[in-house]
Design a protein around this motif. Structure first.
Motif, mmCIF file in Angstrom:
data_model
loop_
_atom_site.group_PDB
_atom_site.id
_atom_site.type_symbol
_atom_site.label_atom_id
_atom_site.label_comp_id
_atom_site.label_asym_id
_atom_site.label_seq_id
_atom_site.Cartn_x
_atom_site.Cartn_y
_atom_site.Cartn_z
ATOM 1 N N UNK B 237 37.766 50.594 37.306
ATOM 2 C CA UNK B 237 37.068 49.396 36.821
ATOM 3 C C UNK B 237 36.797 48.426 37.965
ATOM 4 N N UNK B 238 37.786 48.286 38.856
ATOM 5 C CA UNK B 238 37.589 47.369 39.985
ATOM 6 C C UNK B 238 36.482 47.867 40.901
ATOM 7 N N UNK B 239 36.433 49.184 41.078
ATOM 8 C CA UNK B 239 35.379 49.754 41.905
ATOM 9 C C UNK B 239 34.015 49.438 41.293
ATOM 10 N N UNK B 240 33.932 49.587 39.996
ATOM 11 C CA UNK B 240 32.697 49.278 39.277
ATOM 12 C C UNK B 240 32.328 47.811 39.482
ATOM 13 N N UNK B 241 33.356 46.961 39.379
ATOM 14 C CA UNK B 241 33.143 45.527 39.539
ATOM 15 C C UNK B 241 32.606 45.217 40.947
ATOM 16 N N UNK B 242 33.191 45.872 41.958
ATOM 17 C CA UNK B 242 32.713 45.641 43.326
ATOM 18 C C UNK B 242 31.262 46.078 43.460
ATOM 19 N N UNK B 243 30.943 47.208 42.825
ATOM 20 C CA UNK B 243 29.560 47.687 42.860
ATOM 21 C C UNK B 243 28.620 46.632 42.303
ATOM 22 N N UNK B 244 29.041 46.058 41.168
ATOM 23 C CA UNK B 244 28.209 45.027 40.540
ATOM 24 C C UNK B 244 28.059 43.831 41.487
#
Ligand SMILES: Nc1ncnc2c1ncn2[C@@H]1O[C@H](COP(=O)(O)OP(=O)(O)O)[C@@H](O)[C@H]1O
Ligand SMILES: [Mg+2]
Lengths: 363, 272
Positions: B237-244
């Motif tokens: 989820x954090x990786x996704x957040x960083x992507x965003x």
């Protein structure tokens, strides 16, 4: 004479160790086109900055319509500036740039729109209001800068070498346009340039500057025809300058010969310098010439031949001739007495003017 | 042609090495097992577990709150600092200030963390949310200064003169000319500060007290107790957040730089 709109009275400007301006004294009248002319670093921009209020004079008095304005902040002066690098706001489009001053004054939206469009039209940029600054050419940016200044209807417009970044053709066109604009608006322009041709073409009055001082003030014709010293003569157009000696009133001696001239009021035997403009020199036969020279080089300039020659004493003579000569040929140079302009060493502008007045009265 | 291929292979290799561990982690967040030895069927279980983990959700929110608050405050303070440094005329003073700023940038987090800990205990300051927030603000300020200063230096001083000339008061010059001009630097500084705060471990580890945890510290603690695939889910989820975040930053930049071009094109279409 009308009350001057701007005066500088014994203004000095010093930075830590340099004196940028030394004893600047002048008056500007309403509605005229003035030019500060001088080489780079002579203090032209400093005068504009003091006048605009970006920096303060170290000494002396600056007045606007009779009121001292030394300490009035820049944003409260009825003076606007066109900057050398245009200083347009990159985050605003053309319309918002021009409207900047009016918006600050809380002018009604409708008036802003009308006046901005009018200003853009007067610099021939109608239809460009939605453009971004980065999409404009140098010449167009320059016009936006002018529009942004004049839309505020200033009493005095300061222009710091606004044409120096333009190519030669555009520059000539803009010179004419600026002059027309000034006539139409009827406000005072104080224009800065290091280009003598530009100054001569545009100005009502020119101030020739050097090293933080005004050397000479006058109309283009006055300054061109009667430069006060070697520096001015050399800076304003090409000239032949030779050392000589006054013989008597209306008699001057140089290159070992005596000539009739139109200068007087100088003690006999005083060492002087003589200016002869290249376009006043006429090529002729050796027999008819007042001077005899040998042609060294000849360059065709389209409307004239630029001929470089030397006389027997080794003095160089530049001649602008209508007809060709032959390189290596011996030719005569003819000129009229009034083509000789005599300059005294170290004569101040006041002394120069006084002398001119005195002997012109004699005629 | 050949060289071009080699370059591509090199790039692909580097990115592979950098991203494989992350994808490995994410991959196993969907695994039914309890360890990362072999994949034993797809499941959302770890994500459900994560969303029911009240403590974890609180920590995530705390971490975001610290990041947001610290980066906001650091942006304001750093902006003022940059303005002051920019105004300093004497080269010696300017260089001294810049060096002080840069030393904070390059000094190891461990040292910063330790010194904050000593400082807070010396003052008798209670460790917890307050101390973490303060230290995050402190280490973010130099970042903001470093992002804003170049913009200020790049700005032509004649812009300020021009604004004054057109009647702007000192505050108007700032709000209408200086601020819009350096805005990209401010945004960049804010984003950097935000991400630095989000993933800071060392400094937080030192200055956080008993009652307060941030994500980095919590993950570290749990990882030490033994792997739980809930951590994998969280990492995903954090990786996704960083992507965003990165995408958002990219879009913002694109928007800023192409606003002009796009506007122009729209205008052209409009006129047709
Ligand atoms: N801010 C400043 N600090 C120190 N010296 C300056 C400053 N501004 C101008 N000068 C000096 O004052 C002199 C005149 O400069 P300026 O008015 O810009 O000349 P010009 O516009 O005629 O080229 C130059 O010698 C320049 O170096
Ligand atoms: Mg200048």
């Amino acid at each position: 004479m009308a009350e001057p709109i701007i005066t500088f009275q014994h203004v000095y400007k010093r930075y830590d160790d340099t004196v940028a301006l030394g004893d600047i004294d002048f008056e500007l009248e309403q509605g005229k086109f003035y030019t500060l002319l001088g080489p780079s670093g002579c203090g032209k921009t400093t005068i504009l900055r003091i006048l605009a209020g970006f920096t303060e004079a170290s000494e002396g008095k600056v007045t606007f319509k009779g009121q001292q304005i030394n300490r009035v902040p820049a944003n409260q002066r009825q003076i606007n500036t066109v900057f050398q690098d245009y200083a347009l706001f990159p985050h605003l489009n053309v319309f918002d740039n021009v409207a900047f001053g009016l918006t600050l004054k809380r002018t009604p939206k409708k008036d802003i729109k009308r006046r901005v469009l009018e200003a853009l039209k007067s610099v021939r940029l109608a239809g460009y209001e939605d453009r971004e600054i980065s999409e404009l050419s140098g010449g167009q940016q320059q016009r936006v800068a002018i529009a942004r200044a004049i839309v505020n209807e200033p009493q005095v417009l300061l222009l710091d070498e606004p044409l120096s970044a333009l190519d030669a053709k555009l520059r000539t066109a803009m010179q004419v346009e600026l002059r027309q604009l000034q006539r139409r608006l009827g406000i005072t322009f104080l224009f800065v340039t290091h280009d003598q041709g530009e100054a001569l073409a545009m100005s009502d009055e020119i101030f020739v500057m050097s090293d933080g001082k005004i050397l000479q003030q006058g109309s283009p014709v006055d300054i061109y025809d009667e430069p006060i010293n070697h520096f001015v003569a050399d800076f304003i157009g090409e000239s032949n300058i030779v050392k000589g000696r006054m013989v008597a009133d209306y008699q001057v001696q140089f290159v070992g010969k005596q000539f009739e001239c139109s200068d007087a009021g100088i003690p006999a035997h005083e060492p002087i310098e003589v200016v002869l403009r290249p376009e006043d020199l006429v090529l002729t036969d050796v027999a008819k010439g007042k001077l005899t020279v040998v042609v060294d080089t000849q360059v065709f300039r389209g409307n004239l031949y630029e001929i470089l020659s030397h006389d027997a004493d080794g003095n160089q003579w530049l001649i602008h001739a209508v007809h060709k000569a032959k390189v290596g040929q011996e030719v005569g140079i003819y000129f009229e007495p009034e083509d000789i302009h005599v300059m005294r060493f170290g004569e101040s502008e006041e002394e120069f003017d006084a002398r001119l007045e005195q002997y012109e009265g004699d005629d | 042609m050949k060289r071009f291929r080699w370059q591509n292979i090199y790039l692909a290799l580097v990115f592979l090495v950098l991203y494989i561990p992350i994808f490995y982690l994410i991959f196993y967040s969907f695994s039914q097992g309890h360890n990362m030895n072999h994949f034993s069927g797809f499941t959302w279980a770890h994500y459900q577990e994560l969303f029911q983990d009240q403590r974890m959700i609180e920590i995530v929110l705390d971490t975001l709150l610290v990041a947001l608050l610290s980066s906001l405050l650091a942006t304001i303070i750093g902006l003022l600092g940059a303005l002051v440094i920019h105004r300093v005329k004497k080269p010696m003073w300017k260089n001294t200030l810049l060096s002080l700023n840069n030393i904070l940038m390059v000094s190891p987090d461990v040292i910063i963390g330790a010194s904050f800990l000593i400082f807070f205990t010396f003052l008798g300051f209670k460790l917890g949310f307050g101390s973490v927030l303060l230290s995050h603000i402190a280490f973010s300020i130099p970042i903001v200064v470093l992002m804003v200063l170049p913009k200020l230096n790049e700005m032509n001083t004649s812009l300020v003169d021009a604004a004054r000339d057109l009647g702007a008061t000192q505050p108007q010059v700032f709000s209408r000319v200086v601020l819009p001009y350096i805005a990209p630097g401010i945004f960049a500084g804010f984003f950097m500060a935000f991400t630095y705060s989000l993933d800071d471990f060392a400094v937080t580890f030192f200055v956080t007290g008993n009652g307060f945890e941030t994500l980095a510290v919590e993950i570290y603690a749990r990882a030490r107790q033994g792997i739980s695939l809930e951590i994998n889910a969280l990492s995903a989820l954090m990786f996704l957040f960083s992507l965003v975040l990165v995408a958002g930053y990219y879009v913002l930049n694109q928007y800023n730089s192409s606003k002009k071009g796009r506007k122009r094109r729209m205008e052209a279409n409009h006129n047709r």
